[in-house]
Design a protein around this motif. Sequence first.
Motif, PDB file in Angstrom:
ATOM      1  N   ILE A  36      -0.907  10.677  -7.846  1.00  0.00           N
ATOM      2  CA  ILE A  36       0.307   9.887  -7.581  1.00  0.00           C
ATOM      3  C   ILE A  36       0.794  10.121  -6.148  1.00  0.00           C
ATOM      4  N   LEU A  37       0.817  11.385  -5.721  1.00  0.00           N
ATOM      5  CA  LEU A  37       1.242  11.685  -4.348  1.00  0.00           C
ATOM      6  C   LEU A  37       0.315  11.023  -3.333  1.00  0.00           C
ATOM      7  N   ASN A  38      -0.973  11.051  -3.593  1.00  0.00           N
ATOM      8  CA  ASN A  38      -1.930  10.430  -2.675  1.00  0.00           C
ATOM      9  C   ASN A  38      -1.736   8.916  -2.641  1.00  0.00           C
ATOM     10  N   LEU A  39      -1.483   8.316  -3.786  1.00  0.00           N
ATOM     11  CA  LEU A  39      -1.243   6.870  -3.823  1.00  0.00           C
ATOM     12  C   LEU A  39       0.029   6.499  -3.069  1.00  0.00           C
ATOM     13  N   MET A  40       1.036   7.358  -3.171  1.00  0.00           N
ATOM     14  CA  MET A  40       2.313   7.071  -2.527  1.00  0.00           C
ATOM     15  C   MET A  40       2.241   7.181  -1.004  1.00  0.00           C
ATOM     16  N   ASN A  41       1.370   8.050  -0.486  1.00  0.00           N
ATOM     17  CA  ASN A  41       1.313   8.214   0.962  1.00  0.00           C
ATOM     18  C   ASN A  41      -0.061   7.871   1.546  1.00  0.00           C
ATOM     19  N   TYR A  42      -0.797   7.010   0.860  1.00  0.00           N
ATOM     20  CA  TYR A  42      -2.137   6.644   1.335  1.00  0.00           C
ATOM     21  C   TYR A  42      -2.087   5.978   2.708  1.00  0.00           C
ATOM     22  N   GLU A  43      -1.092   5.166   2.943  1.00  0.00           N
ATOM     23  CA  GLU A  43      -1.002   4.468   4.230  1.00  0.00           C
ATOM     24  C   GLU A  43      -0.827   5.448   5.385  1.00  0.00           C
TER      25      GLU A  43
END
Length: 94
Positions: A36-43
Amino acid sequence: MEEDKKYERAKKRVINLKAFYIHLIVYILVNTLLVILNLMNYEDVGRWWFVYPLLGWGIGLVFHGLSVAPFGLFRPDWEERKIKEYMKKDNRND
Protein backbone atom coordinates in the motif's frame (compact mmCIF):
# COMPACT_ATOMS: atom_id res chain seq x y z
CA MET A 1 7.06 -42.77 30.45
CA GLU A 2 6.76 -43.21 26.68
CA GLU A 3 3.41 -41.42 26.79
CA ASP A 4 5.09 -38.42 28.45
CA LYS A 5 7.70 -38.26 25.67
CA LYS A 6 4.97 -38.39 23.02
CA TYR A 7 3.09 -35.62 24.78
CA GLU A 8 6.19 -33.42 25.01
CA ARG A 9 7.03 -33.98 21.32
CA ALA A 10 3.45 -33.18 20.31
CA LYS A 11 3.43 -30.09 22.53
CA LYS A 12 6.70 -28.89 20.99
CA ARG A 13 5.29 -29.37 17.48
CA VAL A 14 2.17 -27.38 18.37
CA ILE A 15 4.29 -24.55 19.79
CA ASN A 16 6.45 -24.51 16.65
CA LEU A 17 3.37 -24.57 14.41
CA LYS A 18 1.81 -21.70 16.37
CA ALA A 19 5.03 -19.69 15.94
CA PHE A 20 4.89 -20.33 12.19
CA TYR A 21 1.27 -19.16 11.97
CA ILE A 22 2.15 -15.98 13.87
CA HIS A 23 5.10 -15.45 11.52
CA LEU A 24 2.80 -15.94 8.52
CA ILE A 25 0.19 -13.48 9.81
CA VAL A 26 2.83 -10.82 10.54
CA TYR A 27 4.35 -11.40 7.09
CA ILE A 28 0.98 -10.87 5.41
CA LEU A 29 0.07 -7.78 7.44
CA VAL A 30 3.44 -6.04 7.13
CA ASN A 31 3.85 -6.79 3.44
CA THR A 32 0.30 -5.65 2.72
CA LEU A 33 1.19 -2.36 4.38
CA LEU A 34 4.40 -2.13 2.33
CA VAL A 35 2.50 -2.72 -0.91
CA ILE A 36 0.00 0.00 0.00
CA LEU A 37 2.81 2.43 0.88
CA ASN A 38 4.57 1.65 -2.40
CA LEU A 39 1.36 2.18 -4.36
CA MET A 40 0.76 5.49 -2.61
CA ASN A 41 4.20 6.89 -3.41
CA TYR A 42 5.03 5.12 -6.67
CA GLU A 43 5.13 8.38 -8.60
CA ASP A 44 7.82 9.75 -6.25
CA VAL A 45 9.94 6.58 -6.18
CA GLY A 46 9.29 5.26 -9.67
CA ARG A 47 9.77 1.56 -8.90
CA TRP A 48 8.20 -1.37 -7.09
CA TRP A 49 10.48 -1.60 -4.04
CA PHE A 50 8.04 -3.70 -1.96
CA VAL A 51 9.15 -6.76 -3.92
CA TYR A 52 12.54 -6.89 -2.14
CA PRO A 53 11.30 -7.34 1.43
CA LEU A 54 8.47 -9.53 0.13
CA LEU A 55 10.91 -11.96 -1.50
CA GLY A 56 13.60 -11.79 1.18
CA TRP A 57 11.23 -12.35 4.06
CA GLY A 58 9.29 -14.86 1.96
CA ILE A 59 12.38 -17.05 1.64
CA GLY A 60 12.74 -17.06 5.41
CA LEU A 61 9.06 -17.88 5.80
CA VAL A 62 9.36 -20.82 3.40
CA PHE A 63 12.25 -22.26 5.41
CA HIS A 64 10.32 -21.73 8.63
CA GLY A 65 7.36 -23.56 7.09
CA LEU A 66 9.55 -26.43 5.96
CA SER A 67 10.99 -26.76 9.45
CA VAL A 68 7.54 -27.30 10.98
CA ALA A 69 6.08 -29.40 8.16
CA PRO A 70 5.54 -33.07 9.05
CA PHE A 71 7.51 -34.08 5.95
CA GLY A 72 10.37 -31.70 6.75
CA LEU A 73 13.99 -32.68 7.08
CA PHE A 74 14.05 -32.32 10.87
CA ARG A 75 10.99 -34.27 11.91
CA PRO A 76 10.50 -34.87 15.64
CA ASP A 77 12.17 -38.27 15.52
CA TRP A 78 15.16 -37.02 13.50
CA GLU A 79 17.41 -36.49 16.51
CA GLU A 80 16.66 -39.92 17.92
CA ARG A 81 17.30 -41.60 14.55
CA LYS A 82 20.63 -39.79 14.15
CA ILE A 83 21.73 -40.76 17.66
CA LYS A 84 20.97 -44.43 16.94
CA GLU A 85 22.73 -44.19 13.57
CA TYR A 86 25.90 -42.78 15.14
CA MET A 87 25.79 -45.36 17.90
CA LYS A 88 25.64 -48.16 15.32
CA LYS A 89 28.60 -46.68 13.44
CA ASP A 90 30.53 -46.32 16.68
CA ASN A 91 29.84 -49.96 17.60
CA ARG A 92 31.16 -51.12 14.20
CA ASN A 93 34.38 -49.18 14.73
CA ASP A 94 35.10 -50.81 18.15
